[in-house]
Design a protein around this motif. Structure first.
Motif, PDB file in Angstrom:
ATOM      1  N   THR A  49       7.637 -40.798  11.349  1.00  0.00           N
ATOM      2  CA  THR A  49       7.932 -39.344  11.930  1.00  0.00           C
ATOM      3  C   THR A  49       8.827 -39.457  13.149  1.00  0.00           C
ATOM      4  N   HIS A  50       9.143 -40.596  13.808  1.00  0.00           N
ATOM      5  CA  HIS A  50      10.068 -40.425  14.904  1.00  0.00           C
ATOM      6  C   HIS A  50      10.759 -41.748  15.009  1.00  0.00           C
ATOM      7  N   SER A  89      14.996 -38.286  15.175  1.00  0.00           N
ATOM      8  CA  SER A  89      14.862 -37.542  16.190  1.00  0.00           C
ATOM      9  C   SER A  89      16.151 -37.174  16.823  1.00  0.00           C
ATOM     10  N   GLY A 147      13.829 -34.070  12.988  1.00  0.00           N
ATOM     11  CA  GLY A 147      12.964 -33.705  14.140  1.00  0.00           C
ATOM     12  C   GLY A 147      13.771 -33.434  15.454  1.00  0.00           C
ATOM     13  N   GLU A 149      13.520 -33.094  19.220  1.00  0.00           N
ATOM     14  CA  GLU A 149      12.589 -33.755  20.306  1.00  0.00           C
ATOM     15  C   GLU A 149      13.006 -32.829  21.733  1.00  0.00           C
ATOM     16  N   TYR A 171      10.889 -30.394  12.035  1.00  0.00           N
ATOM     17  CA  TYR A 171       9.686 -30.072  13.263  1.00  0.00           C
ATOM     18  C   TYR A 171      10.501 -30.059  14.406  1.00  0.00           C
ATOM     19  N   THR A 173       9.448 -30.499  18.694  1.00  0.00           N
ATOM     20  CA  THR A 173       8.760 -31.017  19.589  1.00  0.00           C
ATOM     21  C   THR A 173       8.849 -29.772  20.731  1.00  0.00           C
ATOM     22  N   ASP A 220       5.509 -29.686  16.529  1.00  0.00           N
ATOM     23  CA  ASP A 220       5.222 -30.880  16.961  1.00  0.00           C
ATOM     24  C   ASP A 220       4.671 -30.800  18.638  1.00  0.00           C
ATOM     25  N   SER A 222       3.491 -33.489  20.386  1.00  0.00           N
ATOM     26  CA  SER A 222       3.631 -34.837  21.112  1.00  0.00           C
ATOM     27  C   SER A 222       4.369 -34.475  22.546  1.00  0.00           C
ATOM     28  N   ILE A 241       1.661 -31.184  13.914  1.00  0.00           N
ATOM     29  CA  ILE A 241       1.913 -32.591  13.726  1.00  0.00           C
ATOM     30  C   ILE A 241       2.007 -32.964  15.267  1.00  0.00           C
ATOM     31  N   LEU A 242       1.596 -34.338  15.687  1.00  0.00           N
ATOM     32  CA  LEU A 242       1.909 -35.074  16.716  1.00  0.00           C
ATOM     33  C   LEU A 242       2.689 -36.160  16.504  1.00  0.00           C
ATOM     34  N   THR A 243       4.009 -36.339  16.418  1.00  0.00           N
ATOM     35  CA  THR A 243       4.887 -36.983  15.930  1.00  0.00           C
ATOM     36  C   THR A 243       4.882 -38.515  16.324  1.00  0.00           C
TER      37      THR A 243
END
Length: 402
Positions: A49-50, A89, A147, A149, A171, A173, A220, A222, A241-243
């Motif tokens: 996921t990252h 990311s 994703g 971030e 996603y 973050t 996300d 995280s 989710i916490l990626t």
């Protein structure tokens, strides 16, 4: 006397034969275990996921469609490691790369990924939903997902958020290490960063979470502070989710999550994807680095025969390598979540190409099978391993964007 010597020789010969037999038997068992773990690894859908290779490799001018000698990731190594779905990311720090600002930085990275996919349709494909991702796996391609971030990249503008959604963001973050106008980060809330006057989500931040829910974009958590975490959990109507986060109880640093947070994610139906960064995995590594970046380095600098900067750096790197965590310590973080709340709430978010150090046995993306082998060695069932390698993330993706 001669008979006694003869008996001893015979005894030693028999013992040697037994030891050789035991060695080969152990080797056979080890090979069988590797074969079993290799089988489940290949049959599973592996989702990471990252990965920061867009900022860490692509923007540096490297072609990730071929085997590279630098970094942790490229097409050849992803396929060797069994990666099926890679979340790329889209990252920029608290200072934008371009004068146009954070949002344009994000668009530049998304463009760079789309150009790679267009140039190499035999190696990469794109997905923005669960259905698309499932349809495209196991075709000898890396399925790419996006994703973003850091919520600072929407620049507190819903039209820019909508643009990122339209570009295929799966996603967001909510913060990076820096807080933004509407959400506070773990670094700042913990006191390790800037002093903040308000902790958690503002009303605008809560609207961001609702908009992400409506659009099918995973929230996300995280990097976010504890107050932001709980504010988001209270607002969201979808699993979070916490990626790329690891476990506070095993390594108490501001970026890791505590037991109550893990339980809250499980109650929400979300997933926590373990970060491989040694400073988030091993308390011993953290303490070693803290010593050698402070008092240890100072003591070397004060020696009468002062070592050169290169020699000092070599001493520090040797000490860090001697205390580097490995596959077993990463698996400990997975174990911790499984034992606390079950095997439905943990995944993998290695943070490759975004971390300066890597665990032993997980040096790049080719090494994921080592983690599967370790889980198999610990007695994890094939069903549990499939969940951890990607099934749990796919479940959360489906709940957000079928």
């Amino acid at each position: 006397m001669l008979k006694k010597q003869w008996d001893n020789q015979v005894f030693m010969q028999h013992r040697l034969v037994a030891l050789i037999g035991l060695f080969f038997f152990s080797a056979v068992l080890s090979a069988e275990a590797q074969t079993r773990s290799s089988g489940i690894h290949k049959r599973s859908i592996l989702v990471d996921t990252h990965n920061d290779c867009l900022s860490g490799q692509v923007l540096e001018g490297r072609d990730i469609s071929v085997l590279l000698s630098k970094g942790h990731s490229d097409y050849v190594r992803w396929k060797k490691g069994g990666v099926d779905i890679q979340f790329f990311s889209v990252y920029t720090g608290e200072t934008p790369r371009r004068k146009m600002g954070f949002f344009h930085d994000a668009l530049e990275e998304i463009d760079s990924l789309q150009h790679i996919i267009l140039r190499h349709p035999d190696k990469f494909d794109f997905a923005a939903s669960y259905r698309q991702a499932k349809q495209k796996v196991h075709r000898n391609k890396v399925v790419a997902m996006i994703g973003v971030e850091g919520g600072h990249m929407i620049e507190s503008d819903f039209s820019k958020l909508d643009t990122l959604i339209a570009r295929g963001m799966s996603y967001l973050t909510l913060t990076w290490n820096n807080s933004n106008d509407w959400a506070t980060s773990a670094m700042d809330e913990s006191g390790a960063g800037k002093v903040v006057q308000h902790k958690g989500l503002t009303e605008f931040g809560k609207q961001v979470v609702r908009r992400l829910n409506e659009a099918g974009v995973m929230v996300d958590l995280s990097h976010v502070g504890e107050q932001t975490f709980y504010d988001a959990i209270a607002v969201t109507t979808k699993p979070v989710i916490l990626t790329h986060s690891s476990i506070w109880a095993l390594c108490p640093v501001f970026r890791n999550v505590k037991d109550d947070q893990i339980k809250a994610v499980a109650k929400n139906g979300g997933v926590i994807c373990i970060n491989f960064y040694p400073a988030f995995i091993s308390k011993k590594f953290v303490e070693t680095r803290k010593y050698w970046e402070g008092p240890g380095k100072d003591s070397l600098s004060r020696l009468s025969a002062k070592p050169s900067p290169d020699a000092i750096n070599a001493i520090i790197q040797t000490a860090l390598q001697q205390n580097m965590p490995g596959v077993t310590e990463v698996a400990d973080h997975i174990d911790y979540i499984v034992k606390l709340v079950g095997d439905n709430y943990v995944g993998i978010g290695a943070d490759y190409d975004g971390i300066g150090y890597v665990p032993k046995g997980l040096e790049d993306v080719t090494k994921y099978p080592n983690l599967t082998e370790e889980l198999k060695r610990r007695g994890y069932s094939n069903s549990s391993i499939r969940k951890i390698l990607g099934g749990n993330v796919l479940r959360v993706l489906k709940a957000n964007h079928p």
